[in-house]
Enzyme design. Sequence first.
Site, mmCIF file in Angstrom:
data_model
loop_
_atom_site.group_PDB
_atom_site.id
_atom_site.type_symbol
_atom_site.label_atom_id
_atom_site.label_comp_id
_atom_site.label_asym_id
_atom_site.label_seq_id
_atom_site.Cartn_x
_atom_site.Cartn_y
_atom_site.Cartn_z
ATOM 1 N N GLY A 85 0.612 -5.696 3.240
ATOM 2 C CA GLY A 85 -0.702 -5.805 3.876
ATOM 3 C C GLY A 85 -1.118 -4.648 4.755
ATOM 4 N N GLU A 142 7.663 -5.944 3.409
ATOM 5 C CA GLU A 142 7.592 -5.854 1.937
ATOM 6 C C GLU A 142 6.376 -5.031 1.583
ATOM 7 O OE1 GLU A 142 6.969 -9.924 0.743
ATOM 8 O OE2 GLU A 142 9.089 -10.353 0.565
ATOM 9 N N GLY A 193 3.961 -2.315 -0.081
ATOM 10 C CA GLY A 193 3.783 -1.652 -1.369
ATOM 11 C C GLY A 193 2.804 -0.501 -1.203
ATOM 12 N N ARG A 194 1.560 -0.880 -0.932
ATOM 13 C CA ARG A 194 0.475 0.101 -0.809
ATOM 14 C C ARG A 194 0.783 1.185 0.229
ATOM 15 N NH1 ARG A 194 -4.490 -1.637 -2.376
ATOM 16 N NH2 ARG A 194 -3.832 -3.744 -1.902
ATOM 17 N N ARG A 223 -8.540 -0.449 -10.361
ATOM 18 C CA ARG A 223 -9.108 -0.923 -9.107
ATOM 19 C C ARG A 223 -10.626 -0.717 -8.991
ATOM 20 N NH1 ARG A 223 -7.984 0.662 -4.628
ATOM 21 N NH2 ARG A 223 -7.740 -1.298 -3.540
ATOM 22 N N TYR A 248 -12.359 -4.253 -8.600
ATOM 23 C CA TYR A 248 -12.796 -4.630 -7.249
ATOM 24 C C TYR A 248 -13.968 -3.787 -6.761
ATOM 25 C CZ TYR A 248 -7.746 -5.904 -7.033
ATOM 26 O OH TYR A 248 -6.481 -6.376 -7.260
ATOM 27 N N CYS A 259 -15.426 0.473 -23.770
ATOM 28 C CA CYS A 259 -16.703 -0.139 -24.103
ATOM 29 C C CYS A 259 -16.996 -1.246 -23.092
ATOM 30 C CB CYS A 259 -16.652 -0.689 -25.521
ATOM 31 S SG CYS A 259 -16.214 0.572 -26.711
ATOM 32 N N GLU A 260 -17.066 -0.846 -21.858
ATOM 33 C CA GLU A 260 -17.266 -1.731 -20.706
ATOM 34 C C GLU A 260 -18.031 -0.914 -19.689
ATOM 35 O OE1 GLU A 260 -16.526 -4.621 -19.273
ATOM 36 O OE2 GLU A 260 -15.429 -5.538 -20.953
HETATM 37 C C1 LIG Z 1 1.748 -7.725 -3.279
HETATM 38 C C2 LIG Z 1 2.789 -8.185 -2.336
HETATM 39 C C3 LIG Z 1 3.316 -7.317 -1.384
HETATM 40 C C4 LIG Z 1 2.832 -5.899 -1.190
HETATM 41 O O1 LIG Z 1 1.519 -5.853 -0.805
HETATM 42 P P1 LIG Z 1 0.818 -4.472 -0.360
HETATM 43 O O2 LIG Z 1 -0.592 -4.841 -0.156
HETATM 44 O O3 LIG Z 1 1.017 -3.535 -1.505
HETATM 45 O O4 LIG Z 1 1.505 -4.010 0.859
HETATM 46 C C5 LIG Z 1 4.325 -7.807 -0.571
HETATM 47 N N1 LIG Z 1 4.795 -9.074 -0.687
HETATM 48 C C6 LIG Z 1 4.302 -9.935 -1.599
HETATM 49 C C7 LIG Z 1 4.876 -11.289 -1.686
HETATM 50 C C8 LIG Z 1 3.283 -9.520 -2.444
HETATM 51 O O5 LIG Z 1 2.777 -10.390 -3.334
#
Ligand SMILES: *Cc1c(COP(=O)(O)O)cnc(C)c1O
Length: 422
Positions: free
Chosen positions: A231, A273, A275-276, A311, A315, A342-343
């Site tokens: 997040g 956790e 990611g982004r 994305r 979105y 074709c979108e």
């Molecule tokens: C998608 C997800 C993340 C990573 O989210 P980011 O927005 O990329 O930081 C972490 N934990 C869970 C359970 C997720 O589904």
Amino acid sequence: MEKKPFATREKLEEIAKEYPTPFHLYDEKGIRENARALKEAFSWNPGFKEYFAVKATPNPFILKILQDMGCGTDCSSETELMLSKACGFTGHDIMFSSNDTPPEEFKMADELGAIINLDDFTHIACVEKVLDTFPETMSCRFNPGGLFRISNDIMDNPGDSKYGMTEEQLTEAFRILKDKGVKHFGIHAFLASNTVTNEYYPLLAKILFELAVRVKNAAGVHIAFINLSGGIGIPYRPDQEPNDIRVIGDGVRKVYEEVLVPAGMGDVAIFTELGRFMLGPYGALVTRAIHEKHTYKEYIGVDACAVNLMRPAMYGAYHHITVMGKENAPCDHKYDVTGSLCENNDKFAVDRMLPEIQMGDLLFIHDTGAHGFSMGYNYNGKLRSAELLLQEDGSVRMIRRAETPKDYFATFDFCGLLKDVE
Ligand SMILES: *Cc1c(COP(=O)(O)O)cnc(C)c1O
């Protein structure tokens, strides 16, 4: 803030000689520096660990870099677990934060020794059916319901989200799991996505720390870790102020000292956790302008399309674009930058002010390192691109080859049709 590409036009042209556009390019130096900064920001907490959300960038070479930086993996599917295993992640280096989980996947996670993070109360019975005994360490996902606000801004709507348990369910889950032999517990929640504010994590931490104190007392369990999950966002737009991970880490520390330490819970480990935040800015989609079209609007057609980066189409997400070699030219042309699907939503940018683009120009689409390649698909029979790693010494390594038609037709291998496709 000006957004600067992490490679020069000359470098990209050199790469494109060997690997035709489009391709995703990752910046190893940036990935490592950022992972180091995160670790540093939470170094006050001895048990701190980042479990990289594999779904953001499921590439073994990227996972290996993060492993080298001390990260584990966060998985939510069979293949993500397989990928983690193949990269040498074992035991508590793997977090299994799944939902709507096929029972066999709990078994697979348990065999790897992963920490299982239960999304729902009913999953206790499900786990009991597939495992002989419960693991010593387990986690549960919390959902506070209602709206999640920072100051007066609504950040997200947990009450409308499918994830997690209520406080009553979570407390009861801990009691039951304790009876079944679980000794160490974790609490997890993910309440808002792509937050570009230093306040999100400390606020979430306060909610989870206070919950942890209540649950510890009510269920009489040892809380071993709090997982703040993902997040933390990135500034996709040049006018956004980036998060400061040191401020975020320090904000969480303050709440920790306010809530957990006085409750005698100063041994709780903090997990993330992300990611982004870990990969987003350190990847780019590099594509070439191959057509220009002048009708009711000005269009630039490129050789990438939404299957390479979904994305914007999905979105309406903003991804900054740099026209390579024209970094200092005035942005005095208004374009829609399109792909070939074709979108009509296959547009990387709509009404974007850019320097005048000539056919053959390279476009650097920023911030595709997370949820970029991985959200790709094969609509219109379009193939996924290669992924390349710009290494710290400036050399480039292919870390995934581009798909070929043979890959696209591979799922017909049960029959003779298409077997001769090359
Ligand atoms: C998608 C997800 C993340 C990573 O989210 P980011 O927005 O990329 O930081 C972490 N934990 C869970 C359970 C997720 O589904």
